[in-house]
Scaffold this motif. Structure first.
Motif, PDB file in Angstrom:
ATOM      1  N   LEU A 283      44.725  36.219  38.675  1.00 45.18           N
ATOM      2  CA  LEU A 283      45.498  37.153  38.463  1.00 45.18           C
ATOM      3  C   LEU A 283      46.870  37.082  39.537  1.00 45.18           C
ATOM      4  O   LEU A 283      46.285  36.690  40.641  1.00 45.18           O
ATOM      5  CB  LEU A 283      44.828  38.657  38.645  1.00 45.18           C
ATOM      6  CG  LEU A 283      43.926  38.842  37.653  1.00 45.18           C
ATOM      7  CD1 LEU A 283      42.865  40.193  37.687  1.00 45.18           C
ATOM      8  CD2 LEU A 283      44.339  38.749  36.151  1.00 45.18           C
ATOM      9  N   TRP A 288      51.024  42.495  41.356  1.00 41.47           N
ATOM     10  CA  TRP A 288      50.305  43.633  41.833  1.00 41.47           C
ATOM     11  C   TRP A 288      51.155  44.435  42.818  1.00 41.47           C
ATOM     12  O   TRP A 288      51.325  45.608  42.780  1.00 41.47           O
ATOM     13  CB  TRP A 288      48.740  43.488  42.219  1.00 41.47           C
ATOM     14  CG  TRP A 288      48.289  44.688  42.832  1.00 41.47           C
ATOM     15  CD1 TRP A 288      47.383  45.627  41.834  1.00 41.47           C
ATOM     16  CD2 TRP A 288      48.052  44.763  43.938  1.00 41.47           C
ATOM     17  NE1 TRP A 288      46.866  46.454  42.801  1.00 41.47           N
ATOM     18  CE2 TRP A 288      47.359  46.220  43.875  1.00 41.47           C
ATOM     19  CE3 TRP A 288      48.502  44.564  45.256  1.00 41.47           C
ATOM     20  CZ2 TRP A 288      46.990  46.685  45.320  1.00 41.47           C
ATOM     21  CZ3 TRP A 288      48.162  45.211  46.386  1.00 41.47           C
ATOM     22  CH2 TRP A 288      47.422  46.439  46.394  1.00 41.47           C
ATOM     23  N   ASP A 307      51.864  52.542  36.799  1.00 41.32           N
ATOM     24  CA  ASP A 307      50.368  52.714  36.990  1.00 41.32           C
ATOM     25  C   ASP A 307      49.886  53.827  35.702  1.00 41.32           C
ATOM     26  O   ASP A 307      48.860  53.937  35.277  1.00 41.32           O
ATOM     27  CB  ASP A 307      49.597  53.074  37.926  1.00 41.32           C
ATOM     28  CG  ASP A 307      49.392  51.825  38.987  1.00 41.32           C
ATOM     29  OD1 ASP A 307      49.816  50.550  38.576  1.00 41.32           O
ATOM     30  OD2 ASP A 307      48.483  52.033  39.774  1.00 41.32           O
ATOM     31  N   ARG A 358      41.468  43.314  31.640  1.00 42.53           N
ATOM     32  CA  ARG A 358      41.743  42.222  32.473  1.00 42.53           C
ATOM     33  C   ARG A 358      42.798  41.266  31.755  1.00 42.53           C
ATOM     34  O   ARG A 358      43.411  40.402  32.276  1.00 42.53           O
ATOM     35  CB  ARG A 358      40.309  41.475  32.564  1.00 42.53           C
ATOM     36  CG  ARG A 358      40.539  40.350  33.809  1.00 42.53           C
ATOM     37  CD  ARG A 358      39.275  39.744  34.381  1.00 42.53           C
ATOM     38  NE  ARG A 358      39.568  38.877  35.346  1.00 42.53           N
ATOM     39  CZ  ARG A 358      39.628  39.294  36.750  1.00 42.53           C
ATOM     40  NH1 ARG A 358      39.429  40.592  37.036  1.00 42.53           N
ATOM     41  NH2 ARG A 358      39.664  38.367  37.484  1.00 42.53           N
ATOM     42  N   ASN A 360      45.314  42.134  29.769  1.00 44.72           N
ATOM     43  CA  ASN A 360      46.414  42.601  29.782  1.00 44.72           C
ATOM     44  C   ASN A 360      47.023  42.356  31.361  1.00 44.72           C
ATOM     45  O   ASN A 360      48.288  41.994  31.405  1.00 44.72           O
ATOM     46  CB  ASN A 360      46.408  43.961  29.707  1.00 44.72           C
ATOM     47  CG  ASN A 360      47.801  44.564  29.807  1.00 44.72           C
ATOM     48  OD1 ASN A 360      48.824  44.390  29.105  1.00 44.72           O
ATOM     49  ND2 ASN A 360      47.894  45.809  30.509  1.00 44.72           N
ATOM     50  N   LEU A 361      46.071  42.107  32.371  1.00 46.00           N
ATOM     51  CA  LEU A 361      46.533  41.567  33.770  1.00 46.00           C
ATOM     52  C   LEU A 361      46.994  40.404  33.727  1.00 46.00           C
ATOM     53  O   LEU A 361      48.102  39.924  34.463  1.00 46.00           O
ATOM     54  CB  LEU A 361      45.472  41.720  34.656  1.00 46.00           C
ATOM     55  CG  LEU A 361      45.014  43.454  34.832  1.00 46.00           C
ATOM     56  CD1 LEU A 361      44.013  43.402  36.009  1.00 46.00           C
ATOM     57  CD2 LEU A 361      46.107  44.354  35.160  1.00 46.00           C
ATOM     58  N   TYR A 362      46.378  39.377  32.769  1.00 44.12           N
ATOM     59  CA  TYR A 362      46.742  37.948  32.515  1.00 44.12           C
ATOM     60  C   TYR A 362      48.268  37.892  32.181  1.00 44.12           C
ATOM     61  O   TYR A 362      48.988  37.208  32.771  1.00 44.12           O
ATOM     62  CB  TYR A 362      46.001  37.253  31.478  1.00 44.12           C
ATOM     63  CG  TYR A 362      44.523  36.906  32.154  1.00 44.12           C
ATOM     64  CD1 TYR A 362      44.267  36.559  33.458  1.00 44.12           C
ATOM     65  CD2 TYR A 362      43.430  36.978  31.245  1.00 44.12           C
ATOM     66  CE1 TYR A 362      43.109  36.248  33.910  1.00 44.12           C
ATOM     67  CE2 TYR A 362      42.220  36.674  31.797  1.00 44.12           C
ATOM     68  CZ  TYR A 362      42.009  36.258  32.996  1.00 44.12           C
ATOM     69  OH  TYR A 362      40.614  35.918  33.580  1.00 44.12           O
ATOM     70  N   SER A 365      50.595  39.149  34.898  1.00 40.37           N
ATOM     71  CA  SER A 365      50.753  38.308  36.071  1.00 40.37           C
ATOM     72  C   SER A 365      51.874  37.044  35.372  1.00 40.37           C
ATOM     73  O   SER A 365      52.611  36.542  36.226  1.00 40.37           O
ATOM     74  CB  SER A 365      49.317  37.733  36.218  1.00 40.37           C
ATOM     75  OG  SER A 365      48.753  38.532  36.643  1.00 40.37           O
ATOM     76  N   HIS A 428      38.954  49.274  36.166  1.00 40.99           N
ATOM     77  CA  HIS A 428      39.813  49.895  35.440  1.00 40.99           C
ATOM     78  C   HIS A 428      39.785  51.222  35.397  1.00 40.99           C
ATOM     79  O   HIS A 428      40.569  52.288  35.578  1.00 40.99           O
ATOM     80  CB  HIS A 428      40.045  49.148  34.141  1.00 40.99           C
ATOM     81  CG  HIS A 428      40.310  47.648  34.145  1.00 40.99           C
ATOM     82  ND1 HIS A 428      41.551  47.064  34.663  1.00 40.99           N
ATOM     83  CD2 HIS A 428      39.635  46.807  33.857  1.00 40.99           C
ATOM     84  CE1 HIS A 428      41.608  45.779  34.559  1.00 40.99           C
ATOM     85  NE2 HIS A 428      40.341  45.436  34.197  1.00 40.99           N
TER      86      HIS A 428
END
Length: 551
Positions: A283, A288, A307, A358, A360-362, A365, A428
């Protein structure tokens, strides 16, 4: 004869500052100093959005909270003058503020100098209605034009009256529950907040407890060893579980590093964070930080805080029904057919969707790194390239080395991928838990930083032995007040915050983990119910041409 004051010490009028902003300058107030930071924006490690939200405002508390002493000292190079007395905030241009040009040849009266507040903010019938309510405290000492709502997109249909009524109700509840927004009260809160910071420094709460990180490192080593051991045994689901636990725990240290809470050195903490986040977790810490800095400034503001901008999957306010434009993503969050379907059941889908958080975080990023959304100049110029190498390293060891080479079948690979990623879901839940159930009402630009943070953030009450599971995120309200306090000192800080809240009359939201989850599900269910009412109103309007009994 006394020497003439330097140009940086020149007292600047409010009207002059408004004119500078009207010309597109990025002017902020810091400790009674006027800073013009246009030349710094390309170099700012935290991105340009966080600066834009502070234009025309007194950013003293936000700057002190988020920056080191060295960074604050460097800011003084951008000083163009001073102000005298309390500063009444403008609404920043990014939030819809309008500013009048300044004519150096014109003669301005004192009244002109102070009336600029009204011209910088669009009219707000919501606040006018609140002021008119006799049961509420009078707020005329604060400009009634303190809310900038994003206009409906062109061609959108009129919304039922209950939406505006709901907005007024939320504002009225917060206005009655929290201290007055008059200048004297908010200035007193600021003073007490800064005095508390001095006390926190004196008690050494900004100093990192490195023994605690030794314990953390032992835990990380154990989880990594268990992941590798069971991978060799062929117990792939068990191995995936421990890898997910490792990622879950490492997130907390990345959070610390992102706030310079470990060594307090920007480059060193950033390097620690990048190695853990990118090389081990896949990530982007840079993404972030860009996201998180804005979140810390405009917490729980639907138009501005990334957020809480999770359309079309979640909406924690009926204001998302208006297809708001996100100032962070610079796009409209459409309230379309898919959104209507998902939001109607969001309280039931909350936990299932977070299981895939997680992934979605990829996406976020990669978008950040590929598009080069981070700073390309200044002290963080090299961070993007360091992260790209980290992403290659991660997908080499995890994607190729673990998933492809170490696991023999595609079924086992898919199972390993899902288990390892879903185990991180409590992170999360923890992040959304601290904000989803809290206020999203806009009380205007005159609300002090500490009051806003405590109004929009909750803490989770848990025994000390469970602190390792929550990783400091259970003290989000305290963290939002003082983000640079190392997480292992947050529990000690809690008593000081309780004392501050008693002295100022600001409620401190503290729930157990179970009750906090109930509050979040209740909020999601409440918004889903509002959506059902909206649909009933639309049907009634289509059938009868009026809102019938639903207005």
């Amino acid at each position: 004869m006394a020497p003439a004051p330097s140009r940086k010490e020149t007292l600047l009028s409010r009207r002059y500052i408004e004119g500078q902003i009207a010309e597109g300058k990025h002017v902020i107030i810091f400790d009674d100093r006027v800073l013009k930071v246009d030349s710094w924006i390309p170099y700012h490690p935290g991105g340009e959005k966080s600066i834009k939200h502070m234009v025309g405002r007194d950013a003293t508390d936000e700057i002190n909270a988020l920056h080191s002493q060295e960074a604050r000292q460097r800011m003084l190079a951008f000083q163009i003058g001073r102000i005298q007395g309390p500063w009444l905030n403008f609404l920043p241009p990014i939030q819809g503020g309008k500013f009048r040009p300044f004519d150096e040849k014109a003669v301005y009266s004192e009244e002109d100098d102070t009336s600029g507040q009204e011209s910088s903010e669009p009219p707000s019938p919501i606040f006018d209605a609140v002021d008119a309510a006799p049961r509420l405290r009078r707020r005329r000492s604060v400009s009634s034009r303190t809310s900038a709502s994003t206009p409906d997109s062109e061609g959108s249909e009129p919304k039922p009256f209950f939406l505006d009524a709901r907005t007024r109700e939320e504002i009225a509840l917060d206005t009655a529950k929290y201290p007055s927004l008059d200048t004297e009260t908010q200035e007193d809160i600021k003073r007490r907040y800064r005095e508390l910071n001095t006390r926190i420094e004196a008690e050494g709460l900004y100093k990192c407890n490195y023994f605690s990180y030794f314990v953390e490192s032992c835990r990380y080593t154990l989880l990594a060893g268990l992941f590798y051991y069971f991978l060799l045994l062929g117990w792939y689901s068990t191995s995936a579980f421990f890898l997910g636990c490792l990622w879950h725990q490492l997130v907390f240290t990345v959070h610390d590093a992102g706030h310079m809470g470990i060594t307090h050195n920007f480059q060193l903490d950033s390097t620690i964070g990048y190695i853990i986040a990118d090389y081990i977790g896949g990530l982007s810490l840079g993404w972030w930080k860009r996201n998180h800095n804005v979140h810390h400034i405009v917490t729980n503001e639907p138009e501005h805080d990334p957020d809480i901008e999770h359309m079309p999957f979640f909406a924690i306010s009926h204001r998302f029904f208006k297809s708001l434009r996100s100032t962070y993503y610079d796009r409209i969050m459409y309230f379309d057919a898919f959104s209507k379907f998902m939001l109607r059941y969001q309280d039931y889908l909350y936990y299932p969707i977070l299981l895939f958080g997680r992934f979605n975080l990829y996406r976020l990023s990669w978008e950040y790194l590929i598009l080069g959304q981070g700073p390309r100049k200044g002290p963080a110029w090299w961070h993007r390239w360091f992260e790209i190498v980290g992403q290659i390293f991660f997908w080499t060891w995890f994607g190729y080395g673990v998933l492809y080479r170490s696991i023999p079948t595609w079924g086992s690979r898919l199972s390993f991928l899902l288990i390892s990623h879903m185990v991180t879901a409590p992170v999360h839940v923890q992040i959304t838990l601290s904000h989803f159930a809290m206020s999203t009402a806009d009380l205007g630009v005159h609300e002090s930083f500490p009051q806003k943070m405590l109004r929009t953030t909750m803490d989770v009450d848990c025994p000390a032995w469970l602190d390792f599971f929550h990783g400091g995120l259970q003290f989000q309200a305290i963290h939002h007040l003082y983000p640079r306090i190392p997480r292992h000192n947050l529990r000690r800080t809690q008593n000081l915050i309780l004392e501050f809240c008693r002295d100022t009359g600001i409620p401190y939201a503290l729930f157990t983990f179970t009750d906090g989850n109930k509050e979040v599900i209740s909020r999601l269910g409440d918004v889903a119910n509002q959506l059902r009412i909206l649909e009933e109103c639309r049907k009634s309007c289509a059938e009868q041409g009026v809102f019938s009994d639903h207005h």
